[in-house]
Design an enzyme around this catalytic site. Structure first.
Site, short mmCIF file in Angstrom:
data_model
loop_
_atom_site.label_atom_id
_atom_site.label_comp_id
_atom_site.label_asym_id
_atom_site.label_seq_id
_atom_site.Cartn_x
_atom_site.Cartn_y
_atom_site.Cartn_z
N GLU A 166 9.84 15.28 16.14
CA GLU A 166 10.31 15.18 14.76
C GLU A 166 9.60 16.24 13.90
O GLU A 166 8.38 16.30 13.87
CB GLU A 166 10.00 13.79 14.21
CG GLU A 166 10.55 13.60 12.82
CD GLU A 166 10.28 12.20 12.28
OE1 GLU A 166 9.13 11.76 12.31
OE2 GLU A 166 11.24 11.55 11.84
N LYS A 171 0.85 -1.19 0.00
CA LYS A 171 0.00 0.00 0.00
C LYS A 171 0.89 1.24 0.00
O LYS A 171 1.45 1.62 1.03
CB LYS A 171 -0.93 0.04 1.23
CG LYS A 171 -1.98 1.13 1.04
CD LYS A 171 -2.52 1.69 2.33
CE LYS A 171 -1.61 2.64 3.02
NZ LYS A 171 -1.32 3.91 2.32
N GLU A 222 9.53 0.71 11.14
CA GLU A 222 10.56 1.75 10.97
C GLU A 222 9.86 3.08 11.14
O GLU A 222 9.07 3.48 10.28
CB GLU A 222 11.18 1.66 9.57
CG GLU A 222 11.89 0.36 9.27
CD GLU A 222 13.19 0.19 10.03
OE1 GLU A 222 13.55 1.08 10.82
OE2 GLU A 222 13.82 -0.86 9.85
N CYS A 236 13.87 10.16 7.94
CA CYS A 236 13.70 9.82 9.35
C CYS A 236 15.00 9.81 10.15
O CYS A 236 15.00 10.10 11.33
CB CYS A 236 13.06 8.44 9.43
SG CYS A 236 13.90 7.26 8.37
P1 NAD Z 1 2.27 8.21 8.22
O1 NAD Z 1 2.53 7.30 9.35
O2 NAD Z 1 1.18 9.18 8.34
O3 NAD Z 1 2.00 7.38 6.88
C1 NAD Z 1 2.88 6.37 6.43
C2 NAD Z 1 2.08 5.33 5.68
O4 NAD Z 1 1.23 4.64 6.59
C3 NAD Z 1 1.15 5.89 4.62
O5 NAD Z 1 1.07 4.95 3.56
C4 NAD Z 1 -0.20 5.98 5.34
O6 NAD Z 1 -1.29 5.94 4.46
C5 NAD Z 1 -0.15 4.74 6.22
N1 NAD Z 1 -0.86 4.81 7.48
C6 NAD Z 1 -1.05 5.88 8.29
N2 NAD Z 1 -1.70 5.52 9.41
C7 NAD Z 1 -1.93 4.19 9.32
C8 NAD Z 1 -2.56 3.22 10.17
N3 NAD Z 1 -3.07 3.56 11.35
N4 NAD Z 1 -2.60 1.94 9.77
C9 NAD Z 1 -2.05 1.57 8.59
N5 NAD Z 1 -1.47 2.43 7.72
C10 NAD Z 1 -1.39 3.73 8.09
O7 NAD Z 1 3.67 8.91 7.95
P2 NAD Z 1 4.01 10.01 6.87
O8 NAD Z 1 3.70 11.34 7.44
O9 NAD Z 1 3.45 9.66 5.56
O10 NAD Z 1 5.59 9.77 6.76
C11 NAD Z 1 6.49 10.43 7.54
C12 NAD Z 1 6.88 9.61 8.76
O11 NAD Z 1 7.52 8.40 8.36
C13 NAD Z 1 7.90 10.33 9.60
O12 NAD Z 1 7.53 10.26 10.95
C14 NAD Z 1 9.18 9.59 9.35
O13 NAD Z 1 10.12 9.67 10.37
C15 NAD Z 1 8.71 8.22 9.11
N6 NAD Z 1 9.70 7.48 8.35
C16 NAD Z 1 10.45 6.51 8.98
C17 NAD Z 1 11.43 5.83 8.29
C18 NAD Z 1 12.27 4.77 8.96
O14 NAD Z 1 12.85 3.97 8.28
N7 NAD Z 1 12.34 4.74 10.27
C19 NAD Z 1 11.63 6.09 6.96
C20 NAD Z 1 10.86 7.07 6.34
C21 NAD Z 1 9.88 7.75 7.05
#
Ligand code: NAD
Length: 487
Positions: free
Chosen positions: A386, A180, A254, A288
């Protein structure tokens, strides 16, 4: 400009009609122009995708039963098909999320085929089982089996790179996948589907259903899913972990970070300024593991504030597709508003703005100036939460012990870096920081070693042979002792 529009979803090995007429529109972060559209997936589409993945996994001649060598050959074909589209993949990602094109060339075009080859090679050359002599006589077989159908959920910031951190080891292990993608970055995922079709990935081995968080939550809880692999925010990670805990479903998370870049008192920051930039501000601050808390020794404090301020104020801001651009826009208006609200909090809490803080003079796009705050206290909101944008906080420290204590005083533990003229001293300090990964005078995610976080940055590891293990489950067969001893 003509738009890129996909009317179908990639499910079961080919293009299929979506179950609803709803669409997701892709928009340029630099120009705010519409770039194209894809169908928005529904629960019914996830059901079909999970069914297809289940069949691909469970069939007697299915993907999980293919030999590692056969799987590696398919992954090699997939890598070739992705490489042929590498330039266009980088362009689509760059337009959608604002990633400077040169960065996209590495993370989004180069990395995915390299990961497919790495994991294809690994699985083809690593024994999948071991006969182990027993303590009680006889012997046992220890077999590494693929874990099953994987639900993979990815964010928008490095969409293809992060996707392949999951699907390369999963496919190599013999799992099938329902992916997804995030709604902000969909056009690259559909180009990847074109590559999968050209490479002849067997039916149902990979399925792609884009949508928002509700759709993600539906996939996580789906009874046909055996393992969840998630990258995204800590808040979403907690919700997913709760679901997986209730279902006793294995999960890799992650999540976010607030890493420290520790500048030691012997560092010559200007001689490593390019790697310092890559470790703190790459991809417009939307990574991240970036070291967004810069810890500076009091003995050289003003000089380090000046160097970091000089770096941020010298960056070339522009359209992410312009090869000269070092700092593109943020992914969306919402993300820009969020970053601006943190800048306001930094000012409100008494940190000293040394550069940036506003918007560059541009008509379109979700740009924020690279911003540096000095005199930040580690308890300030901008040092604890963050931000996910180009905002650095410089925090003074007295001695090495205090630097380590400040670095460790965080809910997160994902990345980090130590800057020094003495690599051994750097490694010694790195060992004291509570984090999943940390670099000395650079921060590079080498594919051969594990990557991941501790504390609120998640659990489990991606990359390295360890990531293959995350998509395998061990089965032990106690061999017939009488047969073995008589043999
Ligand atoms: P987000 O958590 O809002 O969304 C990430 C993904 O998860 C999207 O595809 C979203 O549709 C889905 N999603 C959101 N809530 C969900 C739920 N409850 N159940 C299932 N799916 C869900 O994050 P974002 O704002 O899109 O991305 C930024 C975040 O991602 C930052 O906090 C960043 O640090 C983190 N990130 C972490 C890593 C890592 O490897 N640790 C890498 C990249 C980004």
């Amino acid at each position: 400009m003509s738009t890129i529009d996909y009317p179908h979803l990639y499910i079961g090995g080919g293009w299929t009609s979506p179950s609803s007429s709803a669409t997701i529109t892709a928009v340029s972060a630099s120009t705010e122009e519409v770039l194209g559209s894809v169908p928005e997936g529904t629960d019914a589409d996830i059901d079909r995708a999970v069914d297809a993945a289940r069949r691909a996994f469970d069939a007697p001649d299915g993907w999980s039963r293919r030999s590692p060598q056969e799987r590696a050959e398919v992954l090699e074909r997939f890598a070739v098909a992705l490489e042929a589209r590498g330039g266009e993949t980088a362009r689509r990602v760059s337009m959608q999320n604002g990633m400077p094109l040169a960065v996209a060339g590495q993370f989004e075009a180069f990395f995915p085929p390299a990961l497919l080859r790495y994991y294809g090679g690994l699985v083809a050359t690593t024994p999948g089982e071991e006969e182990r002599p027993g303590m009680l006589g006889g012997a046992s077989l220890v077999i590494k089996e693929p874990i099953g159908v994987v639900g993979a959920i990815v964010p928008w910031n490095v969409p293809q790179g992060i996707t392949f951190l999951k699907i390369a080891p999963a496919l190599a292990a013999g799992c099938s996948v329902v992916l997804k993608p995030a709604p902000e970055t969909v056009l690259d995922a559909f180009l990847m589907a074109e590559a999968a079709i050209e490479a002849g990935l067997p039916e149902g081995v990979l399925n792609i259903v884009p949508g928002g968080r509700e759709l993600g939550a539906y996939l996580v809880a789906h009874p046909g899913v055996d393992k969840v692999s998630f990258t995204g925010s800590t808040a979403a990670g907690r919700a997913i972990a709760e679901t997986c805990g209730r279902l006793l479903r294995p999960v890799t998370l992650e999540l976010g970070g607030k890493s420290a870049a520790i500048v030691l008192d012997d560092a010559d920051l200007s001689s490593t300024i390019e790697s310092f930039f890559a470790s703190t501000l790459l991809n417009n601050g939307q990574i991240c593991w970036l070291g967004t808390r810069v810890l500076a020794p009091q003995s050289r404090y003003q000089e380090i504030v000046d160097t970091v301020t000089g770096l941020a104020s010298s960056l070339v801001i522009g359209d992410s597709l312009d090869p000269a651009t070092q700092m593109g826009p943020l992914v969306s208006a919402r993300q820009r508003d969020r970053v601006e609200s943190y800048i306001a909090k930094g000012k409100g809490e008494g940190a000293r703005l040394t550069t940036g803080g506003g918007r560059p003079d541009r008509d379109k796009g979700w740009f924020v100036q690279p911003t540096v705050f000095a005199d930040v206290d580690n308890n300030h909101t901008i040092a604890q939460e963050e931000i996910f944008g180009p905002v650095l906080s410089v925090i003074p420290y007295r001695d090495e012990d205090e630097a380590v204590a400040i670095a460790n005083d965080s809910d997160y533990g994902l990345g980090g870096s130590v800057w020094t003229a003495d690599p051994d001293r750097g490694a010694a300090v790195a060992r004291r920081v509570r984090t999943g990964t940390i670099g000395v005078n650079a921060y590079v995610n080498d594919p051969s070693v594990p990557f991941g976080g501790i504390k609120a940055s998640g659990m489990g590891r991606e990359l390295g042979p360890e990531a293959l293990g995350a998509f395998q489950v061990l089965k032990t067969v106690y061999l017939d002792v009488s047969r073995r001893t008589s043999a």
